[in-house]
Design a protein around this motif. Structure first.
Motif, mmCIF file in Angstrom:
data_model
loop_
_atom_site.group_PDB
_atom_site.id
_atom_site.type_symbol
_atom_site.label_atom_id
_atom_site.label_comp_id
_atom_site.label_asym_id
_atom_site.label_seq_id
_atom_site.Cartn_x
_atom_site.Cartn_y
_atom_site.Cartn_z
ATOM 1 N N LEU A 38 -11.509 -51.394 -1.721
ATOM 2 C CA LEU A 38 -10.395 -52.344 -1.953
ATOM 3 C C LEU A 38 -9.013 -51.839 -0.823
ATOM 4 O O LEU A 38 -8.338 -50.571 -1.596
ATOM 5 C CB LEU A 38 -9.891 -52.872 -3.121
ATOM 6 N N LYS A 39 -9.147 -52.299 0.083
ATOM 7 C CA LYS A 39 -7.486 -51.937 0.795
ATOM 8 C C LYS A 39 -6.245 -53.258 -0.016
ATOM 9 O O LYS A 39 -6.560 -54.516 -0.925
ATOM 10 C CB LYS A 39 -8.057 -52.819 1.971
ATOM 11 N N LEU A 40 -5.168 -52.076 -0.119
ATOM 12 C CA LEU A 40 -4.698 -52.812 -1.200
ATOM 13 C C LEU A 40 -2.643 -53.405 -0.313
ATOM 14 O O LEU A 40 -3.381 -52.062 0.284
ATOM 15 C CB LEU A 40 -3.724 -51.044 -2.422
ATOM 16 N N ALA A 41 -2.714 -54.553 -0.636
ATOM 17 C CA ALA A 41 -1.559 -55.421 0.095
ATOM 18 C C ALA A 41 -0.882 -53.999 0.218
ATOM 19 O O ALA A 41 0.274 -53.608 -0.686
ATOM 20 C CB ALA A 41 -1.371 -56.455 -0.210
ATOM 21 N N LYS A 42 0.453 -54.368 0.927
ATOM 22 C CA LYS A 42 1.935 -53.346 1.277
ATOM 23 C C LYS A 42 2.057 -53.387 -0.046
ATOM 24 O O LYS A 42 2.563 -51.440 -0.317
ATOM 25 C CB LYS A 42 2.563 -53.727 2.393
ATOM 26 N N PRO A 43 2.418 -54.304 -1.152
ATOM 27 C CA PRO A 43 3.405 -54.246 -2.211
ATOM 28 C C PRO A 43 2.604 -53.180 -3.418
ATOM 29 O O PRO A 43 3.419 -52.710 -4.267
ATOM 30 C CB PRO A 43 3.888 -55.686 -2.429
ATOM 31 N N LEU A 44 1.816 -53.575 -3.061
ATOM 32 C CA LEU A 44 1.111 -52.717 -4.098
ATOM 33 C C LEU A 44 0.835 -50.977 -3.521
ATOM 34 O O LEU A 44 0.294 -50.409 -4.966
ATOM 35 C CB LEU A 44 -0.572 -53.514 -4.128
ATOM 36 N N ARG A 45 0.869 -50.935 -2.972
ATOM 37 C CA ARG A 45 0.831 -49.163 -2.342
ATOM 38 C C ARG A 45 1.282 -47.927 -2.219
ATOM 39 O O ARG A 45 1.543 -46.969 -3.399
ATOM 40 C CB ARG A 45 0.619 -49.305 -1.024
ATOM 41 N N ARG A 46 2.575 -49.087 -3.154
ATOM 42 C CA ARG A 46 3.502 -47.583 -4.348
ATOM 43 C C ARG A 46 3.482 -47.811 -5.889
ATOM 44 O O ARG A 46 4.110 -46.666 -6.170
ATOM 45 C CB ARG A 46 4.656 -48.272 -4.007
ATOM 46 N N ILE A 60 -8.329 -58.836 -10.475
ATOM 47 C CA ILE A 60 -7.473 -58.245 -8.674
ATOM 48 C C ILE A 60 -7.739 -59.417 -7.795
ATOM 49 O O ILE A 60 -9.384 -60.260 -7.900
ATOM 50 C CB ILE A 60 -8.121 -57.409 -8.639
ATOM 51 N N GLU A 61 -7.429 -60.434 -7.437
ATOM 52 C CA GLU A 61 -6.702 -61.472 -6.587
ATOM 53 C C GLU A 61 -6.451 -61.053 -5.064
ATOM 54 O O GLU A 61 -5.859 -60.253 -4.866
ATOM 55 C CB GLU A 61 -6.328 -62.664 -6.749
ATOM 56 N N GLY A 62 -7.644 -61.629 -3.625
ATOM 57 C CA GLY A 62 -6.895 -61.210 -2.921
ATOM 58 C C GLY A 62 -7.431 -62.258 -1.638
ATOM 59 O O GLY A 62 -8.543 -63.713 -1.805
ATOM 60 N N GLN A 63 -7.502 -61.428 -0.173
ATOM 61 C CA GLN A 63 -8.491 -62.222 0.834
ATOM 62 C C GLN A 63 -9.762 -61.220 0.719
ATOM 63 O O GLN A 63 -9.429 -59.890 1.328
ATOM 64 C CB GLN A 63 -7.478 -62.312 1.648
ATOM 65 N N GLN A 64 -10.484 -62.010 1.294
ATOM 66 C CA GLN A 64 -12.051 -61.396 1.778
ATOM 67 C C GLN A 64 -12.004 -61.788 2.954
ATOM 68 O O GLN A 64 -11.964 -63.169 3.916
ATOM 69 C CB GLN A 64 -13.435 -61.241 1.056
ATOM 70 N N SER A 65 -12.315 -61.039 4.026
ATOM 71 C CA SER A 65 -12.806 -61.533 5.531
ATOM 72 C C SER A 65 -14.057 -60.614 5.831
ATOM 73 O O SER A 65 -14.835 -59.440 5.190
ATOM 74 C CB SER A 65 -11.352 -60.864 6.292
ATOM 75 N N PHE A 66 -14.788 -61.834 6.453
ATOM 76 C CA PHE A 66 -16.366 -61.219 6.693
ATOM 77 C C PHE A 66 -16.187 -60.492 8.204
ATOM 78 O O PHE A 66 -15.427 -61.373 9.364
ATOM 79 C CB PHE A 66 -17.002 -62.577 7.268
ATOM 80 N N GLN A 67 -17.152 -59.359 8.430
ATOM 81 C CA GLN A 67 -17.218 -58.963 9.516
ATOM 82 C C GLN A 67 -18.252 -58.916 10.634
ATOM 83 O O GLN A 67 -18.793 -58.314 11.422
ATOM 84 C CB GLN A 67 -17.698 -56.848 9.176
#
Length: 185
Positions: A38-46, A60-67
């Motif tokens: 999972l890629k972390l949103a910028k606020p979660l990276r720290r 975890i909640e977030g967004q998924q994008s299809f490739q």
């Protein structure tokens, strides 16, 4: 197209172990045993991801994008809840990780290759037959100027500035463990 996703699982480590402060990718394992990067949103990276224990329950909640067809979706975590209520203990995940054979990944690209990585990899593979460790050739581990580089799966540590002559020393911890097991049997 982006769609929301929801995942309950366990923290299994960093996908980019060289990152010091700005962690971008984590690995999470679901109850079913599937692993996701999972890629972390910028606020979660720290957040202090390095301090999390392997097996820490997460929601975890977030967004998924299809490739595209046949490719897994990209997952971006936007909210993380640590120790969520309702997640069972990690006994099954711990059992799976404890019984896995340790892996040594030898970088065989660029500078590492020129410094003898292929010879080191061959020596490790030959000597690893006497102990419980698997040796694999890998792509770049990101420390080109410090090559030859080897990553240990047991602690995800990258060992640098190695030479082919150090193959025996690299396998010493597993040789000791294998000898101790054989002596008990």
């Amino acid at each position: 197209m982006k769609l929301p996703f929801y995942l309950e699982g366990y923290f299994m480590g960093l996908a980019d172990p060289l990152a010091q402060s700005d962690i971008r990718l984590i690995v999470v394992q679901s109850d079913g045993g599937n692993r996701y990067t999972l890629k972390l949103a910028k606020p979660l990276r720290r957040l202090p991801w390095q301090q999390l224990a392997i097996g820490q329950p997460l929601r975890i909640e977030g967004q998924q994008s299809f490739q595209g067809l046949g490719l897994p979706p990209k997952l971006k975590a936007e909210r993380v809840l640590f120790d969520p209520a309702g997640l069972p203990a990690l006994a099954s995940v711990q059992a799976n990780t404890q019984h896995q054979v340790p892996v040594l990944e030898v970088c065989t690209k660029g500078t590492c290759r020129r410094r003898g990585a292929l010879e080191l990899c061959d020596r490790l593979k030959a000597e690893a037959q006497t102990c419980a460790v698997e040796v694999r050739a890998s792509g770049c581990l990101g420390r080109c100027k410090q090559g030859i580089n080897v990553r240990r799966s047991s602690d995800n540590k990258i060992l640098s500035q190695l030479s082919p002559q150090e193959a025996t020393e690299l396998l010493a911890p597993w040789r000791t463990a294998t000898a101790a097991i054989a002596a008990v049997s």
